[in-house]
Design an enzyme around this catalytic site. Structure first.
Site, PDB file in Angstrom:
ATOM      1  N   ASN A 110       0.824  -1.216   0.000  1.00  0.00           N
ATOM      2  CA  ASN A 110       0.000   0.000   0.000  1.00  0.00           C
ATOM      3  C   ASN A 110       0.856   1.263   0.000  1.00  0.00           C
ATOM      4  OD1 ASN A 110      -2.090  -1.774   0.131  1.00  0.00           O
ATOM      5  ND2 ASN A 110      -2.841  -1.149   2.147  1.00  0.00           N
ATOM      6  N   THR A 155     -15.409  39.279 -30.743  1.00  0.00           N
ATOM      7  CA  THR A 155     -16.297  38.801 -29.697  1.00  0.00           C
ATOM      8  C   THR A 155     -17.480  38.159 -30.413  1.00  0.00           C
ATOM      9  OG1 THR A 155     -17.568  40.878 -29.572  1.00  0.00           O
ATOM     10  CG2 THR A 155     -15.666  40.672 -28.104  1.00  0.00           C
ATOM     11  N   SER A 277      -6.753  14.307 -48.105  1.00  0.00           N
ATOM     12  CA  SER A 277      -7.996  13.544 -48.250  1.00  0.00           C
ATOM     13  C   SER A 277      -7.764  12.365 -49.185  1.00  0.00           C
ATOM     14  CB  SER A 277      -9.098  14.448 -48.815  1.00  0.00           C
ATOM     15  OG  SER A 277     -10.194  13.670 -49.265  1.00  0.00           O
ATOM     16  N   GLU A 290      -7.183  19.499 -34.911  1.00  0.00           N
ATOM     17  CA  GLU A 290      -8.490  18.892 -34.618  1.00  0.00           C
ATOM     18  C   GLU A 290      -8.372  17.785 -33.573  1.00  0.00           C
ATOM     19  OE1 GLU A 290     -10.584  19.726 -38.965  1.00  0.00           O
ATOM     20  OE2 GLU A 290      -9.797  17.737 -38.502  1.00  0.00           O
ATOM     21  N   TYR A 317      -6.940   2.078   2.445  1.00  0.00           N
ATOM     22  CA  TYR A 317      -6.773   1.614   1.073  1.00  0.00           C
ATOM     23  C   TYR A 317      -7.882   0.644   0.681  1.00  0.00           C
ATOM     24  CZ  TYR A 317      -4.861  -0.398  -3.161  1.00  0.00           C
ATOM     25  OH  TYR A 317      -4.706  -0.808  -4.458  1.00  0.00           O
ATOM     26  N   GLN A 322      -6.761   1.064  -7.481  1.00  0.00           N
ATOM     27  CA  GLN A 322      -5.959   0.590  -8.603  1.00  0.00           C
ATOM     28  C   GLN A 322      -6.437   1.209  -9.910  1.00  0.00           C
ATOM     29  OE1 GLN A 322      -4.475  -3.602  -8.790  1.00  0.00           O
ATOM     30  NE2 GLN A 322      -5.859  -3.751 -10.546  1.00  0.00           N
TER      31      GLN A 322
END
Length: 461
Positions: A110, A155, A277, A290, A317, A322
Site C-alpha cells: 500500500n 467577440t 484527403s 483537430e 486503502y 488501482q
C-alpha cells in the site's frame, strides 16, 4: 502466477479473477520508480541496522541487474506477475536468494504503490511544466515578431476592434502562464513521502521516514499513515490542471482551424502537421489541431472517472484505487503529446499578415474609435454610437469601409467630422493609442513582453 501473498489461502485464484485483479499490464511503467523507492527504503533499513550492509549491497546489485536486463530486453515483464512490485521482488529473490526477501521489511504494497505513483507523477508534473515553458517561449518569440501585425479582434466570432497578433497570442501566454504556475504549486503540495506508512497504521520497525524522504527528494514524510496510502488528491489536482491546460490548447486549436480555413486564410499550417484527403486531392486538413481539440474530451473523462472512483471510498486503502493508474496515465500521455505537437505546429505556422490586416479593415473594427472621435469633438457618446451605427449600415449597403467614405458624406451624418477622422480611425492609430496596461499598443506590449521574460527567468527557472 507469481504473487507476494498466499499463506492464508488453500485454493487457487480463478484465472479470470487473477487477470481482473492484476495490474502488471499498466503499472509496469512504474518499474523505475519502484526500484528508486526500494533503493531508498533499503538504504534506510541498513542505516537503522534493520538489515546488514551486505544484504543492502546484494539487493542494490540485484535491482541494478533487473533494471539493466529490462532495458536491454533480456528480461521481459509478463502477465505471470500480478504487478510490477511482485515482478521485481520475485526476480530479485531468484537472483540473490534470501537477501532479496528482506527488501520488503517494514513496508506494505500500500505505501509502496503510493510512493511509486507519487514519484512517477512528480516526474510528469516537472516534464509537463517544462513543456509549458517551451510553449511560453514560442509564444514570446512570436509576440516579438508580430508587434505590428494587425488583425481583427473578435467577440461572438464577430469582428470587434483591431489589435495585433502579438496581443492575441499574449492572451494565450497568460493562460499557459497560469498552467505553469499550477504545475509548480501541485509539485510543492504533493512533495511528501508516504513510504513508511505501512498498510495503514505504520510499522513497529524503527524506521527513519525523514531520511527516506530526504533520499527521494521529498520535503518530508506524510503525517498520517491512513491518508498516506489512500490519498489521490495529488493525481486529481494534476489531472484537473491538465484538463484546464487542455482546454486552453483546445481553444487555441479551434482558432488555428478557423484561421486556416479558406474563408479566413490567416495562417498556413506546415505540411508536417497536416494531412490530405483520400478522395479530394485539393484538401489540406488541420488534423493535428483537430485531434488536440478532440483529445480534450478524453482527458476530461479521465478526470471524471477518477473523481467518481474516489468519491465513495472509506479509509484507508481499497482495491478501487488501482483504477487510478490507467486513467492517470492516459491523461498524462495525451496531454503531453498534445502540448508537444501543438507547440511544434505553432512554431512552424505561416501567418498571412496581409489577409489579417485586410480582414480588420473590412470588418468595421474601427467603428468604436470613430465613435470616440465624435465624443472628443463634443458629441455625447450615445449619440456618437448611433451616428456610427448609421454610417456602418450605409457602408454595408455601399460595400465599403468607413475610411473609404469622403468627408462630405461623413458630414451628412454629423457635422463634427473633419479631415483628421482618417488618421483617427486608421488601424495603426486605433491600436497604437491603446497604451493602458494589458492593451495592444506597441508600447504597452513591449512592457508586458519584458514582464513575461522576467517571469520565465525568475518564476520558472
Amino acid at each position: 502466477m507469481a504473487q507476494l501473498w498466499g499463506g492464508r489461502f488453500k485454493g487457487k485464484t480463478d484465472q479470470l479473477a487473477w487477470d481482473f485483479n492484476a495490474s502488471i499490464s499498466f503499472d509496469k511503467r512504474l518499474l523505475e520508480a519502484d526500484v528508486r523507492g526500494s533503493r531508498a527504503h533499503v538504504e534506510m533499513l541498513a542505516k537503522k541496522g534493520i538489515i546488514t550492509n551486505e544484504d543492502k549491497e546484494a539487493i542494490f546489485k540485484g535491482l541494478d541487474s533487473i533494471m539493466a536486463d529490462v532495458e536491454s530486453g533480456k528480461l521481459v515483464i509478463t502477465t505471470e506477475y500480478e504487478d510490477v512490485h511482485s515482478f521485481i521482488e520475485a526476480n530479485l529473490i531468484d537472483r540473490i536468494g534470501d537477501a532479496g526477501k528482506k527488501m520488503h521489511t517494514g513496508r506494505s504494497r500500500n505505501d509502496q504503490v503510493a510512493l511509486d505513483m507519487r514519484l512517477y507523477t512528480r516526474d510528469k508534473v516537472e516534464e509537463t511544466q517544462e513543456l509549458i515553458i517551451d510553449m511560453l517561449k514560442t509564444l514570446l518569440d512570436l509576440q516579438k515578431e508580430h508587434l505590428d501585425t494587425y488583425m481583427p479582434g473578435f467577440t461572438h466570432l464577430q469582428k470587434a476592434q483591431p489589435l495585433t497578433l502579438a496581443h492575441h497570442l499574449g492572451a494565450y501566454f497568460e493562460m499557459f502562464k497560469r498552467d505553469a504556475l499550477r504545475m509548480k504549486d501541485i509539485y510543492k503540495r504533493m512533495n511528501y513521502c508516504p513510504l513508511g506508512a505501512g498498510a495503514l497504521a505504520g510499522t513497529t520497525y524503527d524506521l527513519d521516514r525523514e531520511y527516506t524522504a530526504q533520499l527521494l527528494g521529498f520535503e518530508g514524510p506524510t503525517l498520517n499513515s491512513m491518508d498516506s496510502v489512500s490519498d489521490r488528491d495529488y493525481l486529481l489536482e494534476f489531472m484537473s490542471a491538465l484538463s484546464i491546460m487542455q482546454m486552453h490548447l483546445s481553444r487555441f486549436a479551434e482558432e488555428v482551424i478557423i484561421w486556416n480555413s479558406n474563408e479566413y486564410q490567416f495562417v498556413t499550417i506546415d505540411d508536417a502537421y497536416s494531412t490530405g484527403s483520400s478522395i479530394m486531392p485539393q484538401k489540406k486538413n488541420p488534423d493535428i489541431a483537430e485531434l488536440v481539440r478532440g483529445k480534450t474530451g478524453r482527458i476530461y473523462g479521465d478526470l471524471m472517472s477518477l473523481l467518481t472512483t474516489m468519491k465513495g471510498i472509506p479509509l484507508a486503502y481499497n482495491k478501487d484505487m488501482q483504477e487510478d493508474k490507467e486513467v492517470a496515465f492516459d491523461a498524462m500521455d495525451n496531454a503531453m503529446n498534445c502540448l508537444i505537437l501543438f507547440t511544434d505546429m505553432l512554431r512552424t505556422l505561416k501567418f498571412n499578415k496581409d489577409a489579417m490586416q485586410k480582414s480588420a479593415v473590412n470588418g468595421f473594427t474601427n467603428a468604436t474609435d470613430a465613435a470616440d472621435y465624435l465624443v472628443v469633438k463634443g458629441v455625447p457618446f450615445r449619440d456618437a454610437h448611433s451616428v456610427i451605427g448609421q454610417i456602418v449600415l450605409h457602408c454595408i449597403e455601399k460595400d465599403c469601409a468607413i475610411d473609404e467614405l469622403d468627408l462630405e458624406t461623413l458630414k451628412k451624418f454629423d457635422p463634427h467630422f473633419d479631415n483628421d477622422i482618417y488618421d483617427a480611425i486608421s488601424l495603426k492609430t486605433c491600436v497604437e493609442k491603446r497604451l493602458t496596461v494589458g492593451a495592444p499598443g506597441i508600447g504597452a506590449m513591449e512592457k508586458v513582453i519584458a514582464e513575461n521574460e522576467k517571469f520565465l527567468l525568475d518564476e520558472m527557472a
